[in-house]
Design a protein around this motif. Structure first.
Motif, PDB file in Angstrom:
ATOM      1  N   UNK A   1      -5.928  65.127  39.965  1.00 10.78           N
ATOM      2  CA  UNK A   1      -6.104  66.575  40.014  1.00 10.78           C
ATOM      3  C   UNK A   1      -6.558  67.031  41.393  1.00 10.78           C
ATOM      4  N   UNK A   2      -6.032  68.173  41.822  1.00  9.38           N
ATOM      5  CA  UNK A   2      -6.485  68.812  43.057  1.00  9.38           C
ATOM      6  C   UNK A   2      -6.680  70.295  42.765  1.00  9.38           C
ATOM      7  N   UNK A   3      -7.650  70.879  43.415  1.00 10.20           N
ATOM      8  CA  UNK A   3      -7.950  72.291  43.212  1.00 10.20           C
ATOM      9  C   UNK A   3      -7.025  73.134  44.076  1.00 10.20           C
ATOM     10  N   UNK A   4      -6.567  74.229  43.520  1.00 14.57           N
ATOM     11  CA  UNK A   4      -5.706  75.135  44.260  1.00 14.57           C
ATOM     12  C   UNK A   4      -6.386  75.610  45.528  1.00 14.57           C
ATOM     13  N   UNK A   5      -5.607  75.750  46.589  1.00 13.66           N
ATOM     14  CA  UNK A   5      -6.154  76.260  47.851  1.00 13.66           C
ATOM     15  C   UNK A   5      -6.514  77.738  47.747  1.00 13.66           C
ATOM     16  N   UNK A   6      -6.020  78.421  46.723  1.00 16.12           N
ATOM     17  CA  UNK A   6      -6.353  79.831  46.517  1.00 16.12           C
ATOM     18  C   UNK A   6      -7.614  80.013  45.681  1.00 16.12           C
ATOM     19  N   UNK A   7      -8.155  78.936  45.153  1.00 16.12           N
ATOM     20  CA  UNK A   7      -9.372  79.024  44.358  1.00 16.12           C
ATOM     21  C   UNK A   7     -10.562  79.321  45.251  1.00 16.12           C
ATOM     22  N   UNK A   8     -11.408  80.198  44.798  1.00 18.03           N
ATOM     23  CA  UNK A   8     -12.596  80.544  45.575  1.00 18.03           C
ATOM     24  C   UNK A   8     -13.684  79.509  45.421  1.00 18.03           C
ATOM     25  N   UNK A   9     -14.714  79.634  46.219  1.00 20.81           N
ATOM     26  CA  UNK A   9     -15.831  78.698  46.155  1.00 20.81           C
ATOM     27  C   UNK A   9     -16.927  79.196  45.231  1.00 20.81           C
ATOM     28  N   UNK A  10     -16.699  80.315  44.538  1.00 20.46           N
ATOM     29  CA  UNK A  10     -17.719  80.909  43.681  1.00 20.46           C
ATOM     30  C   UNK A  10     -17.734  80.323  42.272  1.00 20.46           C
ATOM     31  N   UNK A  11     -16.860  79.361  41.989  1.00 20.93           N
ATOM     32  CA  UNK A  11     -16.856  78.712  40.685  1.00 20.93           C
ATOM     33  C   UNK A  11     -16.015  79.409  39.645  1.00 20.93           C
ATOM     34  N   UNK A  12     -15.383  80.507  39.963  1.00 18.97           N
ATOM     35  CA  UNK A  12     -14.547  81.214  39.000  1.00 18.97           C
ATOM     36  C   UNK A  12     -13.104  81.252  39.436  1.00 18.97           C
ATOM     37  N   UNK A  13     -12.232  81.537  38.504  1.00 18.58           N
ATOM     38  CA  UNK A  13     -10.800  81.692  38.769  1.00 18.58           C
ATOM     39  C   UNK A  13     -10.200  80.486  39.480  1.00 18.58           C
ATOM     40  N   UNK A  14     -10.590  79.286  39.076  1.00 17.86           N
ATOM     41  CA  UNK A  14     -10.089  78.084  39.725  1.00 17.86           C
ATOM     42  C   UNK A  14      -9.056  77.379  38.851  1.00 17.86           C
ATOM     43  N   UNK A  15      -8.046  76.857  39.512  1.00 16.16           N
ATOM     44  CA  UNK A  15      -6.975  76.137  38.842  1.00 16.16           C
ATOM     45  C   UNK A  15      -6.826  74.782  39.528  1.00 16.16           C
ATOM     46  N   UNK A  16      -6.586  73.763  38.726  1.00 19.17           N
ATOM     47  CA  UNK A  16      -6.307  72.434  39.261  1.00 19.17           C
ATOM     48  C   UNK A  16      -4.878  72.047  38.884  1.00 19.17           C
ATOM     49  N   UNK A  17      -4.224  71.320  39.787  1.00 22.57           N
ATOM     50  CA  UNK A  17      -2.845  70.896  39.586  1.00 22.57           C
ATOM     51  C   UNK A  17      -2.770  69.389  39.762  1.00 22.57           C
ATOM     52  N   UNK A  18      -2.011  68.742  38.904  1.00 21.48           N
ATOM     53  CA  UNK A  18      -1.697  67.319  39.049  1.00 21.48           C
ATOM     54  C   UNK A  18      -0.181  67.209  39.136  1.00 21.48           C
ATOM     55  N   UNK A  19       0.310  66.818  40.302  1.00 22.88           N
ATOM     56  CA  UNK A  19       1.754  66.713  40.498  1.00 22.88           C
ATOM     57  C   UNK A  19       2.157  65.325  40.988  1.00 22.88           C
ATOM     58  N   UNK A  20       1.368  64.337  40.626  1.00 20.92           N
ATOM     59  CA  UNK A  20       1.618  62.968  41.076  1.00 20.92           C
ATOM     60  C   UNK A  20       2.426  62.137  40.090  1.00 20.92           C
ATOM     61  N   UNK A  21       2.812  62.720  38.966  1.00 19.42           N
ATOM     62  CA  UNK A  21       3.546  61.963  37.953  1.00 19.42           C
ATOM     63  C   UNK A  21       5.011  62.388  37.937  1.00 19.42           C
ATOM     64  N   UNK A  22       5.927  61.454  37.768  1.00 18.93           N
ATOM     65  CA  UNK A  22       7.350  61.788  37.792  1.00 18.93           C
ATOM     66  C   UNK A  22       7.733  62.734  36.652  1.00 18.93           C
ATOM     67  N   UNK A  23       8.443  63.803  36.992  1.00 18.43           N
ATOM     68  CA  UNK A  23       9.016  64.689  35.989  1.00 18.43           C
ATOM     69  C   UNK A  23       8.084  65.682  35.343  1.00 18.43           C
ATOM     70  N   UNK A  24       6.833  65.770  35.803  1.00 19.10           N
ATOM     71  CA  UNK A  24       5.891  66.676  35.156  1.00 19.10           C
ATOM     72  C   UNK A  24       4.839  67.171  36.149  1.00 19.10           C
ATOM     73  N   UNK A  25       4.455  68.427  35.983  1.00 19.08           N
ATOM     74  CA  UNK A  25       3.345  69.011  36.737  1.00 19.08           C
ATOM     75  C   UNK A  25       2.368  69.566  35.708  1.00 19.08           C
TER      76      UNK A  25
END
Length: 64
Positions: free
Chosen positions: A6-30
């Motif tokens: 998992x990695x945190x979106x670069x658009x996520x703020x540092x205030x702890x809210x509105x954060x999204x994590x993405x995992x795109x390291x697996x074949x065929x799925x995000x």
């Protein structure tokens, strides 16, 4: 999902809210999840659909 890196979106703020994590390291799925509820499940996308979403989001820009 145990092999997801998992990695945190670069658009996520540092205030702890509105954060999204993405995992795109697996074949065929995000995977996308809410950082405030990591055990609450994840949305699953095929890579083409995810890339279309990302491209659209970049064109629209940040909301708010």
């Amino acid at each position: 999902m145990t092999s997801a890196r998992w990695r945190t979106s670069t658009y996520s703020g540092s205030n702890g809210g509105s954060c999204v994590e993405v995992a795109d390291n697996m074949p065929g799925v995000v995977l996308v999840r809410d950082t405030k509820d990591r055990d609450g499940g994840a949305l699953l996308f095929n890579p083409g659909s995810w890339q279309s979403f990302v491209n659209l989001a970049k064109r629209i820009g940040p909301l708010g």
